[in-house]
Design a protein around this motif. Sequence first.
Motif, PDB file in Angstrom:
ATOM      1  N   ASP A 124       0.682  -0.762  -0.016  1.00 51.64           N
ATOM      2  CA  ASP A 124      -0.216  -0.491   0.482  1.00 51.64           C
ATOM      3  C   ASP A 124       0.976   1.701  -0.093  1.00 51.64           C
ATOM      4  OD1 ASP A 124       1.384   0.754   2.291  1.00 51.64           O
ATOM      5  OD2 ASP A 124      -1.172  -0.583   4.102  1.00 51.64           O
ATOM      6  N   ASP A 125      -0.182   2.524   0.439  1.00 50.13           N
ATOM      7  CA  ASP A 125       1.126   3.982  -0.136  1.00 50.13           C
ATOM      8  C   ASP A 125       1.950   3.963   1.234  1.00 50.13           C
ATOM      9  OD1 ASP A 125      -0.991   4.607   1.528  1.00 50.13           O
ATOM     10  OD2 ASP A 125      -2.339   5.447  -0.016  1.00 50.13           O
ATOM     11  N   LYS A 126       1.900   3.254   2.225  1.00 55.51           N
ATOM     12  CA  LYS A 126       2.986   3.452   3.617  1.00 55.51           C
ATOM     13  C   LYS A 126       3.639   2.268   3.458  1.00 55.51           C
ATOM     14  CE  LYS A 126      -1.436   5.871   5.996  1.00 55.51           C
ATOM     15  NZ  LYS A 126      -2.579   4.901   6.980  1.00 55.51           N
ATOM     16  N   GLY A 127       3.292   1.664   2.650  1.00 60.45           N
ATOM     17  CA  GLY A 127       4.838   0.984   2.511  1.00 60.45           C
ATOM     18  C   GLY A 127       4.155  -0.655   3.213  1.00 60.45           C
ATOM     19  N   ASN A 128       3.124  -1.478   3.270  1.00 60.67           N
ATOM     20  CA  ASN A 128       2.748  -2.262   4.512  1.00 60.67           C
ATOM     21  C   ASN A 128       2.291  -3.236   3.374  1.00 60.67           C
ATOM     22  OD1 ASN A 128       2.280  -0.975   7.319  1.00 60.67           O
ATOM     23  ND2 ASN A 128       0.737  -0.049   6.266  1.00 60.67           N
ATOM     24  N   GLY A 129       2.977  -4.858   3.254  1.00 61.21           N
ATOM     25  CA  GLY A 129       2.711  -5.296   2.491  1.00 61.21           C
ATOM     26  C   GLY A 129       1.171  -6.197   2.105  1.00 61.21           C
ATOM     27  N   LEU A 130       0.560  -6.069   1.311  1.00 68.29           N
ATOM     28  CA  LEU A 130      -0.709  -5.901   0.740  1.00 68.29           C
ATOM     29  C   LEU A 130      -0.665  -7.887   0.148  1.00 68.29           C
ATOM     30  CD1 LEU A 130      -1.692  -3.727  -0.996  1.00 68.29           C
ATOM     31  CD2 LEU A 130      -2.500  -4.303   1.328  1.00 68.29           C
ATOM     32  N   GLY A 131       0.788  -8.823   0.667  1.00 71.73           N
ATOM     33  CA  GLY A 131       0.397 -10.177  -0.348  1.00 71.73           C
ATOM     34  C   GLY A 131       1.383  -9.959  -1.121  1.00 71.73           C
ATOM     35  N   LYS A 132       1.191 -11.438  -2.156  1.00 74.51           N
ATOM     36  CA  LYS A 132       1.996 -11.951  -3.450  1.00 74.51           C
ATOM     37  C   LYS A 132       0.901 -12.450  -3.752  1.00 74.51           C
ATOM     38  CE  LYS A 132       6.267 -14.154  -1.110  1.00 74.51           C
ATOM     39  NZ  LYS A 132       7.221 -15.341  -1.449  1.00 74.51           N
ATOM     40  N   VAL A 133       0.603 -10.699  -4.478  1.00 77.20           N
ATOM     41  CA  VAL A 133      -0.968 -10.705  -5.367  1.00 77.20           C
ATOM     42  C   VAL A 133      -1.219 -10.400  -6.427  1.00 77.20           C
ATOM     43  CG1 VAL A 133      -2.311 -11.192  -3.101  1.00 77.20           C
ATOM     44  CG2 VAL A 133      -1.852  -8.218  -4.094  1.00 77.20           C
ATOM     45  N   GLY A 134       0.005  -9.605  -6.493  1.00 81.11           N
ATOM     46  CA  GLY A 134       0.134  -8.938  -7.643  1.00 81.11           C
ATOM     47  C   GLY A 134       0.361  -9.875  -8.539  1.00 81.11           C
ATOM     48  N   VAL A 135       0.856  -8.998 -10.073  1.00 84.06           N
ATOM     49  CA  VAL A 135       1.323  -9.147 -11.444  1.00 84.06           C
ATOM     50  C   VAL A 135       2.208  -8.065 -12.438  1.00 84.06           C
ATOM     51  CG1 VAL A 135       0.917  -9.802 -13.682  1.00 84.06           C
ATOM     52  CG2 VAL A 135      -0.865 -10.819 -12.181  1.00 84.06           C
ATOM     53  N   GLY A 136       3.351  -8.052 -13.104  1.00 83.57           N
ATOM     54  CA  GLY A 136       4.189  -8.062 -13.368  1.00 83.57           C
ATOM     55  C   GLY A 136       3.585  -6.500 -14.267  1.00 83.57           C
ATOM     56  N   LEU A 137       3.199  -5.344 -14.890  1.00 80.21           N
ATOM     57  CA  LEU A 137       2.472  -4.495 -15.401  1.00 80.21           C
ATOM     58  C   LEU A 137       3.246  -5.011 -16.733  1.00 80.21           C
ATOM     59  CD1 LEU A 137       2.264  -3.215 -12.718  1.00 80.21           C
ATOM     60  CD2 LEU A 137       2.380  -0.781 -14.807  1.00 80.21           C
ATOM     61  N   TYR A 138       5.052  -5.159 -17.228  1.00 82.00           N
ATOM     62  CA  TYR A 138       5.143  -5.750 -18.638  1.00 82.00           C
ATOM     63  C   TYR A 138       4.236  -7.274 -19.150  1.00 82.00           C
ATOM     64  CZ  TYR A 138       6.870  -7.511 -22.482  1.00 82.00           C
ATOM     65  OH  TYR A 138       8.086  -8.123 -24.303  1.00 82.00           O
ATOM     66  N   ALA A 139       3.964  -8.038 -17.753  1.00 83.96           N
ATOM     67  CA  ALA A 139       2.889  -9.710 -18.442  1.00 83.96           C
ATOM     68  C   ALA A 139       1.970  -9.050 -18.606  1.00 83.96           C
ATOM     69  CB  ALA A 139       3.691 -10.431 -16.939  1.00 83.96           C
ATOM     70  N   ARG A 140       1.318  -8.872 -17.298  1.00 82.59           N
ATOM     71  CA  ARG A 140      -0.063  -7.974 -17.392  1.00 82.59           C
ATOM     72  C   ARG A 140      -0.505  -8.209 -19.480  1.00 82.59           C
ATOM     73  NH1 ARG A 140      -3.837  -7.537 -13.535  1.00 82.59           N
ATOM     74  NH2 ARG A 140      -2.143  -6.665 -11.847  1.00 82.59           N
ATOM     75  N   GLU A 141       0.118  -6.937 -19.620  1.00 82.70           N
ATOM     76  CA  GLU A 141       0.417  -6.386 -21.051  1.00 82.70           C
ATOM     77  C   GLU A 141       0.822  -7.377 -21.862  1.00 82.70           C
ATOM     78  OE1 GLU A 141      -0.918  -3.840 -22.041  1.00 82.70           O
ATOM     79  OE2 GLU A 141      -1.305  -2.451 -20.301  1.00 82.70           O
ATOM     80  N   LEU A 142       0.940  -8.166 -22.129  1.00 84.14           N
ATOM     81  CA  LEU A 142       1.757  -9.123 -22.453  1.00 84.14           C
ATOM     82  C   LEU A 142       0.254 -10.436 -22.312  1.00 84.14           C
ATOM     83  CD1 LEU A 142       3.835 -11.473 -23.979  1.00 84.14           C
ATOM     84  CD2 LEU A 142       4.048 -12.922 -22.108  1.00 84.14           C
ATOM     85  N   MET A 143       0.487 -10.744 -21.155  1.00 83.97           N
ATOM     86  CA  MET A 143      -0.992 -11.925 -21.686  1.00 83.97           C
ATOM     87  C   MET A 143      -2.509 -11.538 -21.485  1.00 83.97           C
ATOM     88  SD  MET A 143       0.550 -14.295 -17.283  1.00 83.97           S
ATOM     89  CE  MET A 143       0.297 -12.460 -16.748  1.00 83.97           C
ATOM     90  N   ALA A 144      -2.758 -10.663 -21.367  1.00 84.91           N
ATOM     91  CA  ALA A 144      -4.325 -10.010 -21.683  1.00 84.91           C
ATOM     92  C   ALA A 144      -3.656  -9.783 -23.650  1.00 84.91           C
ATOM     93  CB  ALA A 144      -3.702  -8.372 -21.047  1.00 84.91           C
ATOM     94  N   ALA A 145      -2.387  -8.777 -24.137  1.00 88.94           N
ATOM     95  CA  ALA A 145      -2.664  -8.443 -25.756  1.00 88.94           C
ATOM     96  C   ALA A 145      -2.823 -10.019 -26.261  1.00 88.94           C
ATOM     97  CB  ALA A 145      -1.584  -8.184 -25.859  1.00 88.94           C
ATOM     98  N   GLN A 146      -2.396 -11.398 -26.090  1.00 87.01           N
ATOM     99  CA  GLN A 146      -1.916 -12.676 -26.140  1.00 87.01           C
ATOM    100  C   GLN A 146      -1.939 -14.246 -25.518  1.00 87.01           C
ATOM    101  OE1 GLN A 146       1.204 -13.785 -28.875  1.00 87.01           O
ATOM    102  NE2 GLN A 146       2.407 -12.031 -28.793  1.00 87.01           N
ATOM    103  N   PRO A 147      -3.282 -13.805 -24.891  1.00 91.87           N
ATOM    104  CA  PRO A 147      -4.196 -14.698 -24.272  1.00 91.87           C
ATOM    105  C   PRO A 147      -3.641 -16.888 -24.568  1.00 91.87           C
ATOM    106  CG  PRO A 147      -5.904 -13.840 -26.199  1.00 91.87           C
ATOM    107  CD  PRO A 147      -5.023 -13.543 -25.815  1.00 91.87           C
ATOM    108  N   LEU A 148      -4.094 -16.543 -25.699  1.00 91.85           N
ATOM    109  CA  LEU A 148      -3.006 -17.733 -27.007  1.00 91.85           C
ATOM    110  C   LEU A 148      -1.533 -18.528 -25.833  1.00 91.85           C
ATOM    111  CD1 LEU A 148      -4.987 -18.012 -29.355  1.00 91.85           C
ATOM    112  CD2 LEU A 148      -5.796 -19.023 -27.804  1.00 91.85           C
ATOM    113  N   LEU A 149      -0.981 -17.682 -25.870  1.00 92.38           N
ATOM    114  CA  LEU A 149       0.868 -18.268 -26.104  1.00 92.38           C
ATOM    115  C   LEU A 149       1.144 -18.336 -24.434  1.00 92.38           C
ATOM    116  CD1 LEU A 149       3.038 -16.822 -27.100  1.00 92.38           C
ATOM    117  CD2 LEU A 149       3.554 -15.135 -25.309  1.00 92.38           C
TER     118      LEU A 149
END
Length: 316
Positions: A120-145
Amino acid sequence: MPDSDSIRIGISACLLGEQVRYDGGHKRLPFASEELARHFSFVSICPEQAIGMGVPRPTIRLVGEPANPQLIGSSDSSLNVTSQMQSYAKRTVAKLNHISGYILCAKSPSCGMERVPVYDDKGNGLGKVGVGLYARELMAAQPLLPVEENGRLNDVHLRENFVSRVVAYARWQAIAAQGLTAKRLEDFHRRHKFLLLAHNQPIYRELGPIVAEAGDLDDRADRYIAKFMQALKQPASIKNHTNTLMHIQGFFKDHLDADDKIRLTEVIRDYAAGMLPLLVPLEMLSLYLRKYQIDYLLDQYYFDPYPRDLKLRMGL
């Protein structure tokens, strides 16, 4: 089918040993640089370096809502490269239609496929719940890959599954480039029959009717390959392999003598019980196939789904 040498795999540059990480280091993945490199070519990309961040550079992390985080400096919250990364990712992944798979760097706020730490914006961990920004675009653009991370490729089943998907997807890309016809779709489906059965039998049963439809070919092809790649994404289980081996065994009923039939049945049963690796019944069936030349089986990809010397079925 394309030669494996012509199949391209996208990869995070640090996994090839390029010294592009924030600290000037790398995370070389020997499976890629030593094994896959013998058969495939790589498209090497470091998104953070590509948007102008130097080497070495300040560390960054995902901050905010996990579904739509910002890419912020770890120790300097005034550093925000979210828009630069998103713009770069959109431009880049749109040009990657020539690749057949992608290996991403795990836990990276840019390239992580899953389980990336978010704060969060105070530096507290929210857990391992994210996806890298580049990876997110890649998998959204090429869902079959087919996409995997370096850490997950240490698992023998996920490793085998990834390469099998990459090569199968490259075959599809090759026939699409040649010009898809109803006959090519039928042949593609037929030659993957036993591979599909080993991965996902319910989806295999859904694919046949799509192939047999008389409707628009492009629409059928889109629906077919989406389900096909979904089926292969499920790693083949011992149970499914066993059923597939028994199905193939039936093709030899008029060729084998009683002793050979008994021995083959015993070998498949021992594999099912975890007493033998998959290679043993496969090699026995391959021997019989070479001897008896059963037409329907000769061009099935199940027997040779990828370059043999990768030894991907050794631990299955």
